[in-house]
Design an enzyme around this catalytic site. Structure first.
Site, mmCIF file in Angstrom:
data_model
loop_
_atom_site.group_PDB
_atom_site.id
_atom_site.type_symbol
_atom_site.label_atom_id
_atom_site.label_comp_id
_atom_site.label_asym_id
_atom_site.label_seq_id
_atom_site.Cartn_x
_atom_site.Cartn_y
_atom_site.Cartn_z
ATOM 1 N N CYS A 156 6.036 0.446 7.491
ATOM 2 C CA CYS A 156 5.718 1.625 6.687
ATOM 3 C C CYS A 156 6.929 1.991 5.836
ATOM 4 O O CYS A 156 8.061 2.031 6.344
ATOM 5 C CB CYS A 156 5.343 2.800 7.601
ATOM 6 S SG CYS A 156 4.808 4.266 6.690
ATOM 7 N N LEU A 157 6.666 2.277 4.570
ATOM 8 C CA LEU A 157 7.751 2.650 3.653
ATOM 9 C C LEU A 157 8.413 3.956 4.089
ATOM 10 O O LEU A 157 9.524 4.263 3.669
ATOM 11 C CB LEU A 157 7.194 2.777 2.227
ATOM 12 C CG LEU A 157 6.540 1.515 1.658
ATOM 13 C CD1 LEU A 157 5.918 1.787 0.301
ATOM 14 C CD2 LEU A 157 7.535 0.361 1.580
ATOM 15 N N GLN A 170 3.225 10.206 0.875
ATOM 16 C CA GLN A 170 4.512 9.521 0.950
ATOM 17 C C GLN A 170 5.412 9.808 -0.251
ATOM 18 O O GLN A 170 6.617 9.575 -0.185
ATOM 19 C CB GLN A 170 4.313 8.000 1.064
ATOM 20 C CG GLN A 170 3.717 7.562 2.390
ATOM 21 C CD GLN A 170 3.585 6.079 2.481
ATOM 22 O OE1 GLN A 170 2.622 5.521 1.926
ATOM 23 N NE2 GLN A 170 4.532 5.409 3.131
ATOM 24 N N HIS A 184 -2.386 7.978 6.766
ATOM 25 C CA HIS A 184 -1.403 8.854 6.109
ATOM 26 C C HIS A 184 -2.071 10.117 5.572
ATOM 27 O O HIS A 184 -1.492 11.200 5.614
ATOM 28 C CB HIS A 184 -0.725 8.141 4.928
ATOM 29 C CG HIS A 184 0.448 7.294 5.291
ATOM 30 N ND1 HIS A 184 1.598 7.795 5.864
ATOM 31 C CD2 HIS A 184 0.652 5.966 5.142
ATOM 32 C CE1 HIS A 184 2.455 6.806 6.059
ATOM 33 N NE2 HIS A 184 1.910 5.683 5.635
ATOM 34 N N GLY A 191 0.847 -1.191 0.000
ATOM 35 C CA GLY A 191 0.000 0.000 0.000
ATOM 36 C C GLY A 191 0.876 1.231 0.000
ATOM 37 O O GLY A 191 2.043 1.183 0.402
ATOM 38 N N HIS A 217 -4.358 1.957 7.467
ATOM 39 C CA HIS A 217 -2.986 2.490 7.508
ATOM 40 C C HIS A 217 -2.814 3.618 6.491
ATOM 41 O O HIS A 217 -2.263 4.678 6.795
ATOM 42 C CB HIS A 217 -2.010 1.341 7.217
ATOM 43 C CG HIS A 217 -0.570 1.733 7.145
ATOM 44 N ND1 HIS A 217 0.362 1.337 8.068
ATOM 45 C CD2 HIS A 217 0.105 2.479 6.232
ATOM 46 C CE1 HIS A 217 1.544 1.838 7.731
ATOM 47 N NE2 HIS A 217 1.416 2.531 6.613
ATOM 48 N N GLU A 218 -3.336 3.402 5.262
ATOM 49 C CA GLU A 218 -3.174 4.415 4.210
ATOM 50 C C GLU A 218 -4.033 5.649 4.485
ATOM 51 O O GLU A 218 -3.590 6.780 4.289
ATOM 52 C CB GLU A 218 -3.514 3.841 2.828
ATOM 53 C CG GLU A 218 -2.750 2.588 2.424
ATOM 54 C CD GLU A 218 -1.255 2.678 2.630
ATOM 55 O OE1 GLU A 218 -0.623 1.630 2.848
ATOM 56 O OE2 GLU A 218 -0.698 3.801 2.618
HETATM 57 O O1 LIG Z 1 3.981 2.425 4.142
HETATM 58 C C1 LIG Z 1 3.169 1.789 3.530
HETATM 59 N N1 LIG Z 1 1.969 2.296 3.294
HETATM 60 O O2 LIG Z 1 1.713 3.568 3.711
HETATM 61 N N2 LIG Z 1 3.419 0.532 3.096
HETATM 62 C C2 LIG Z 1 3.271 -0.611 3.963
HETATM 63 C C3 LIG Z 1 1.790 -0.864 4.073
HETATM 64 C C4 LIG Z 1 1.329 -1.785 5.154
HETATM 65 C C5 LIG Z 1 0.225 -1.425 5.852
HETATM 66 C C6 LIG Z 1 -0.304 -2.213 6.853
HETATM 67 C C7 LIG Z 1 0.315 -3.434 7.163
HETATM 68 C C8 LIG Z 1 1.432 -3.830 6.447
HETATM 69 C C9 LIG Z 1 1.954 -3.000 5.441
HETATM 70 C C10 LIG Z 1 3.954 -1.781 3.272
HETATM 71 O O3 LIG Z 1 4.756 -2.448 3.909
HETATM 72 O O4 LIG Z 1 3.675 -1.946 2.088
HETATM 73 ZN ZN LIG Z 2 2.794 3.763 5.602
#
Ligand SMILES: O=C(NO)N[C@@H](Cc1ccccc1)C(=O)O
Ligand SMILES: [Zn+2]
Length: 157
Positions: free
Chosen positions: A100-101, A52, A146, A47, A142-143
């Site tokens: 989270c990325l 971001q 953000h 996601g 989660h998104e």
């Molecule tokens: O940072 C983000 N999304 O904002 N990316 C996360 C999203 C996510 C959300 C919830 C549980 C696991 C992973 C990712 O590892 O792809």
């Molecule tokens: Zn995130």
């Protein structure tokens, strides 16, 4: 499509409330959606939200798929949600690992509603209302956080 730079925790834009999209059919928005998807796939994520990639607009992409860290993740086509609104979320919650990325090297258990209904615009401009459960519901929460300037460490109880 371009692979965009991902904002890291501490960037002010990640703490802001993103604005609604009002020009969905502009090429800039359609290209942004493509770039977000390319960036998400390059980052091997499930996601991503527009803030971001330094764009403070209410656009998210959900792309659940099984990964070593999330082996029970369902497989789905990447889905762009524009101006998403969680119109209902269940009082029953479940706790699961999140990352989270924008928050590298951090993973923590987070409690989220297990079931929700979300209303959003597709990239073609259709208004859709759909229910989700489990891991995909988690990603959506989660998104959407953000879009309101909230990062998952703030959700760790
Ligand atoms: O940072 C983000 N999304 O904002 N990316 C996360 C999203 C996510 C959300 C919830 C549980 C696991 C992973 C990712 O590892 O792809
Ligand atoms: Zn995130």
């Amino acid at each position: 499509p371009n692979i965009l730079r991902i904002a890291q925790q501490g960037e002010p834009i990640l703490a802001q409330r993103a604005a609604n999209v009002t020009n969905l059919h502009d090429a800039t928005i359609q290209n942004l959606i493509d770039d977000m998807q390319a960036t998400l796939l390059a980052a091997n994520g499930v996601g991503i939200a527009a803030p971001q990639v330094f764009i403070s607009l209410r656009i998210i992409i959900i792309a659940s798929r099984p990964k070593p860290r999330y082996p029970d993740a369902p497989l789905m086509e990447p889905l762009a949600m524009i101006n998403p609104e969680i119109c209902w979320q269940s009082p029953d919650t479940c706790t699961g690992w999140e990352g989270c990325l924008s928050v590298p090297d951090a993973r923590a258990p987070v409690s989220r509603s297990n079931h929700l209904r979300v209303r959003y615009l597709t990239r073609k401009g259709e208004i859709i209302e759909t229910e989700y459960v489990g891991f995909v519901a988690r990603i959506i929460q989660h998104e959407c956080d953000h879009l309101d300037g909230v990062l998952f460490p703030e959700r760790v109880t």
